[in-house]
Design a protein around this motif. Sequence first.
Motif, PDB file in Angstrom:
ATOM      1  N   VAL A 264       0.866  -1.180   0.000  1.00 12.56           N
ATOM      2  CA  VAL A 264       0.000   0.000   0.000  1.00 12.56           C
ATOM      3  C   VAL A 264       0.903   1.230   0.000  1.00 12.56           C
ATOM      4  CG1 VAL A 264      -1.762   1.278   1.264  1.00 12.56           C
ATOM      5  CG2 VAL A 264      -1.831  -1.233   1.190  1.00 12.56           C
ATOM      6  N   LYS A 265       0.865   1.996  -1.112  1.00  5.66           N
ATOM      7  CA  LYS A 265       1.842   3.071  -1.275  1.00  5.66           C
ATOM      8  C   LYS A 265       1.225   4.446  -1.478  1.00  5.66           C
ATOM      9  CE  LYS A 265       3.726   0.331  -4.306  1.00  5.66           C
ATOM     10  NZ  LYS A 265       4.574  -0.299  -5.349  1.00  5.66           N
ATOM     11  N   CYS A 266      -0.057   4.587  -1.214  1.00  2.00           N
ATOM     12  CA  CYS A 266      -0.659   5.920  -1.242  1.00  2.00           C
ATOM     13  C   CYS A 266      -1.899   5.931  -0.344  1.00  2.00           C
ATOM     14  CB  CYS A 266      -0.994   6.364  -2.661  1.00  2.00           C
ATOM     15  SG  CYS A 266      -2.497   5.660  -3.362  1.00  2.00           S
ATOM     16  N   LYS A 267      -2.310   7.142   0.059  1.00  2.00           N
ATOM     17  CA  LYS A 267      -3.428   7.269   1.000  1.00  2.00           C
ATOM     18  C   LYS A 267      -4.731   6.779   0.382  1.00  2.00           C
ATOM     19  CE  LYS A 267      -1.423  11.113   3.608  1.00  2.00           C
ATOM     20  NZ  LYS A 267      -1.567  12.536   4.002  1.00  2.00           N
ATOM     21  N   ARG A 268      -4.904   6.994  -0.911  1.00  2.00           N
ATOM     22  CA  ARG A 268      -6.151   6.562  -1.546  1.00  2.00           C
ATOM     23  C   ARG A 268      -6.302   5.045  -1.472  1.00  2.00           C
ATOM     24  NH1 ARG A 268      -8.006   6.736  -7.856  1.00  2.00           N
ATOM     25  NH2 ARG A 268     -10.248   6.728  -7.475  1.00  2.00           N
ATOM     26  N   ILE A 269      -5.225   4.326  -1.757  1.00  2.00           N
ATOM     27  CA  ILE A 269      -5.261   2.864  -1.694  1.00  2.00           C
ATOM     28  C   ILE A 269      -5.384   2.397  -0.250  1.00  2.00           C
ATOM     29  CG2 ILE A 269      -4.031   0.746  -2.261  1.00  2.00           C
ATOM     30  CD1 ILE A 269      -5.160   2.234  -4.662  1.00  2.00           C
ATOM     31  N   ALA A 270      -4.782   3.133   0.681  1.00  2.00           N
ATOM     32  CA  ALA A 270      -4.941   2.793   2.106  1.00  2.00           C
ATOM     33  C   ALA A 270      -6.411   2.881   2.510  1.00  2.00           C
ATOM     34  CB  ALA A 270      -4.088   3.734   2.959  1.00  2.00           C
ATOM     35  N   ARG A 271      -7.085   3.939   2.055  1.00  2.00           N
ATOM     36  CA  ARG A 271      -8.506   4.067   2.374  1.00  2.00           C
ATOM     37  C   ARG A 271      -9.307   2.928   1.768  1.00  2.00           C
ATOM     38  NH1 ARG A 271      -8.165   9.190   0.741  1.00  2.00           N
ATOM     39  NH2 ARG A 271      -9.429   8.786  -1.113  1.00  2.00           N
ATOM     40  N   LYS A 272      -9.019   2.613   0.525  1.00  2.00           N
ATOM     41  CA  LYS A 272      -9.807   1.595  -0.169  1.00  2.00           C
ATOM     42  C   LYS A 272      -9.638   0.221   0.462  1.00  2.00           C
ATOM     43  CE  LYS A 272     -10.866  -0.448  -4.613  1.00  2.00           C
ATOM     44  NZ  LYS A 272     -12.303  -0.299  -4.358  1.00  2.00           N
ATOM     45  N   THR A 273      -8.404  -0.102   0.850  1.00  2.08           N
ATOM     46  CA  THR A 273      -8.131  -1.427   1.394  1.00  2.08           C
ATOM     47  C   THR A 273      -8.382  -1.506   2.901  1.00  2.08           C
ATOM     48  OG1 THR A 273      -5.789  -0.865   1.747  1.00  2.08           O
ATOM     49  CG2 THR A 273      -6.389  -1.877  -0.374  1.00  2.08           C
ATOM     50  N   GLY A 274      -8.426  -0.342   3.568  1.00  4.38           N
ATOM     51  CA  GLY A 274      -8.545  -0.344   5.024  1.00  4.38           C
ATOM     52  C   GLY A 274      -7.247  -0.718   5.712  1.00  4.38           C
ATOM     53  N   LEU A 275      -6.139  -0.620   4.975  1.00  4.87           N
ATOM     54  CA  LEU A 275      -4.828  -0.974   5.518  1.00  4.87           C
ATOM     55  C   LEU A 275      -3.973   0.270   5.671  1.00  4.87           C
ATOM     56  CD1 LEU A 275      -4.114  -4.108   3.282  1.00  4.87           C
ATOM     57  CD2 LEU A 275      -4.789  -4.118   5.694  1.00  4.87           C
ATOM     58  N   ALA A 276      -3.006   0.197   6.560  1.00  6.73           N
ATOM     59  CA  ALA A 276      -2.114   1.329   6.788  1.00  6.73           C
ATOM     60  C   ALA A 276      -1.138   1.490   5.636  1.00  6.73           C
ATOM     61  CB  ALA A 276      -1.351   1.128   8.100  1.00  6.73           C
ATOM     62  N   PHE A 277      -0.690   2.710   5.422  1.00  6.11           N
ATOM     63  CA  PHE A 277       0.347   2.991   4.423  1.00  6.11           C
ATOM     64  C   PHE A 277       1.562   2.111   4.713  1.00  6.11           C
ATOM     65  CE2 PHE A 277       4.039   5.228   2.832  1.00  6.11           C
ATOM     66  CZ  PHE A 277       3.624   5.693   1.597  1.00  6.11           C
ATOM     67  N   GLY A 278       2.080   1.452   3.684  1.00  6.21           N
ATOM     68  CA  GLY A 278       3.234   0.575   3.846  1.00  6.21           C
ATOM     69  C   GLY A 278       2.889  -0.868   4.159  1.00  6.21           C
ATOM     70  N   SER A 279       1.600  -1.151   4.370  1.00  2.92           N
ATOM     71  CA  SER A 279       1.184  -2.523   4.676  1.00  2.92           C
ATOM     72  C   SER A 279       1.266  -3.417   3.437  1.00  2.92           C
ATOM     73  CB  SER A 279      -0.252  -2.541   5.192  1.00  2.92           C
ATOM     74  OG  SER A 279      -0.378  -1.834   6.386  1.00  2.92           O
ATOM     75  N   SER A 280       1.338  -4.713   3.677  1.00  2.00           N
ATOM     76  CA  SER A 280       1.228  -5.695   2.606  1.00  2.00           C
ATOM     77  C   SER A 280      -0.233  -6.043   2.406  1.00  2.00           C
ATOM     78  CB  SER A 280       2.013  -6.973   2.953  1.00  2.00           C
ATOM     79  OG  SER A 280       3.403  -6.713   3.005  1.00  2.00           O
ATOM     80  N   ALA A 281      -0.697  -5.933   1.179  1.00  2.00           N
ATOM     81  CA  ALA A 281      -2.100  -6.222   0.866  1.00  2.00           C
ATOM     82  C   ALA A 281      -2.198  -7.494   0.032  1.00  2.00           C
ATOM     83  CB  ALA A 281      -2.719  -5.061   0.091  1.00  2.00           C
ATOM     84  N   PHE A 282      -3.215  -8.302   0.349  1.00  2.00           N
ATOM     85  CA  PHE A 282      -3.537  -9.479  -0.460  1.00  2.00           C
ATOM     86  C   PHE A 282      -5.053  -9.568  -0.467  1.00  2.00           C
ATOM     87  CE2 PHE A 282      -3.259 -14.323  -1.092  1.00  2.00           C
ATOM     88  CZ  PHE A 282      -3.076 -14.171  -2.461  1.00  2.00           C
ATOM     89  N   ARG A 283      -5.654  -9.287  -1.626  1.00  2.00           N
ATOM     90  CA  ARG A 283      -7.105  -9.218  -1.709  1.00  2.00           C
ATOM     91  C   ARG A 283      -7.564  -9.616  -3.104  1.00  2.00           C
ATOM     92  NH1 ARG A 283      -9.463  -3.872  -0.393  1.00  2.00           N
ATOM     93  NH2 ARG A 283     -11.013  -4.286  -1.963  1.00  2.00           N
ATOM     94  N   MET A 284      -8.877  -9.779  -3.244  1.00  2.00           N
ATOM     95  CA  MET A 284      -9.469 -10.113  -4.531  1.00  2.00           C
ATOM     96  C   MET A 284      -9.984  -8.840  -5.178  1.00  2.00           C
ATOM     97  SD  MET A 284      -9.427 -13.534  -4.843  1.00  2.00           S
ATOM     98  CE  MET A 284     -10.854 -14.157  -5.732  1.00  2.00           C
ATOM     99  N   SER A 285      -9.796  -8.723  -6.479  1.00  2.00           N
ATOM    100  CA  SER A 285     -10.315  -7.563  -7.195  1.00  2.00           C
ATOM    101  C   SER A 285     -11.838  -7.660  -7.297  1.00  2.00           C
ATOM    102  CB  SER A 285      -9.701  -7.484  -8.595  1.00  2.00           C
ATOM    103  OG  SER A 285     -10.078  -8.616  -9.360  1.00  2.00           O
ATOM    104  N   ASP A 286     -12.482  -6.504  -7.329  1.00  2.95           N
ATOM    105  CA  ASP A 286     -13.928  -6.418  -7.467  1.00  2.95           C
ATOM    106  C   ASP A 286     -14.300  -6.162  -8.934  1.00  2.95           C
ATOM    107  OD1 ASP A 286     -14.229  -6.649  -4.693  1.00  2.95           O
ATOM    108  OD2 ASP A 286     -13.918  -4.499  -4.445  1.00  2.95           O
ATOM    109  N   ARG A 287     -15.574  -6.386  -9.245  1.00  3.69           N
ATOM    110  CA  ARG A 287     -16.029  -6.138 -10.609  1.00  3.69           C
ATOM    111  C   ARG A 287     -16.345  -4.667 -10.823  1.00  3.69           C
ATOM    112  NH1 ARG A 287     -17.846  -9.119 -14.690  1.00  3.69           N
ATOM    113  NH2 ARG A 287     -17.931 -11.011 -13.464  1.00  3.69           N
ATOM    114  N   GLN A 288     -16.940  -4.027  -9.837  1.00  5.61           N
ATOM    115  CA  GLN A 288     -17.378  -2.645 -10.018  1.00  5.61           C
ATOM    116  C   GLN A 288     -16.671  -1.737  -9.035  1.00  5.61           C
ATOM    117  OE1 GLN A 288     -21.568  -2.050  -9.681  1.00  5.61           O
ATOM    118  NE2 GLN A 288     -21.486   0.109 -10.272  1.00  5.61           N
TER     119      GLN A 288
END
Length: 293
Positions: A264-288
């Motif tokens: 997670v390398k920006c605040k927008r992605i942190a908000r979307k994932t609910g993870l802190a900046f710099g965290s490792s994310a592993f998730r499934m992509s959504d359709r919409q």
Amino acid sequence: MDTALECMPCFKRMAVQEARLACPDDERLQQEIVAEWEALLPTLDMDVPPPAVASVLANLVRQKTGIRDLYADDKREANAFVLGLLPALQDRVEAEREVGDPLALALELAVIGNYIDRGVDLDFDLEKELAEVAESLSPKVMRAFRERVVPGASVLILGDNTGEIVLDKLLVRELRRMGCDVTYAVRSRPVLNDATMADARAVGMTSLCRVVESGVDTPGTVLSRCTPEFLDRMRASDVILSKGQGNFEALDGAWEGVFCAFKVKCKRIARKTGLAFGSSAFRMSDRQETDRD
């Protein structure tokens, strides 16, 4: 994902960075590149993913300077540095086979490699991060991934950065050991420090598994820039594993069911994932896509 207003400062920083890198001794040309980029930004389609916008900047710098691969030296250095770390990391994965979960460890290490990103301004110690790797990936998504990567499954890995591609070899080896048929995808044209076929050959990925080009010239797998053949390969794959934030930005909301592994390398992605900046994310992509800033 679309491109949001808060992406603009990052794009302006990238323009200054690339102008200085491309023509370090020509301040007038640097100013010309930055001025043209700032004039061009308001005219661009913001409904496209951020990697599509980033490729416009790369093309501008290429046209103004004639430099085809702006980050060539950086890419060679990153690959060489991580190749030096690889034997010890491979030993760790092998040791994990006796006491734990080698697939999870290989994936954790490969995600840490996503720090090596010249499209963002990050301060990190790669060796320290690799030494202190912890179980931080979503257990739920990890279980779903493990259920899919069975013997005979066709796994398509969407690669991202140089340096990172070296760590991805740990994951490819583990998947192949499990009986998966692995294909690794790279960019078709140099952009930022992303891996191309030349990099895959240089680090030995082509000797480890099938490597293909996606067709894109963007720092993310923007579907409209992929070749028809590559899109067919995506449709035919049992499992798609997307590495890197740029690939996540390009695919989330556009292709459902992709496993996305990134830092997670920006605040927008942190908000979307609910993870802190710099965290490792592993998730499934959504359709919409629902994040409209």
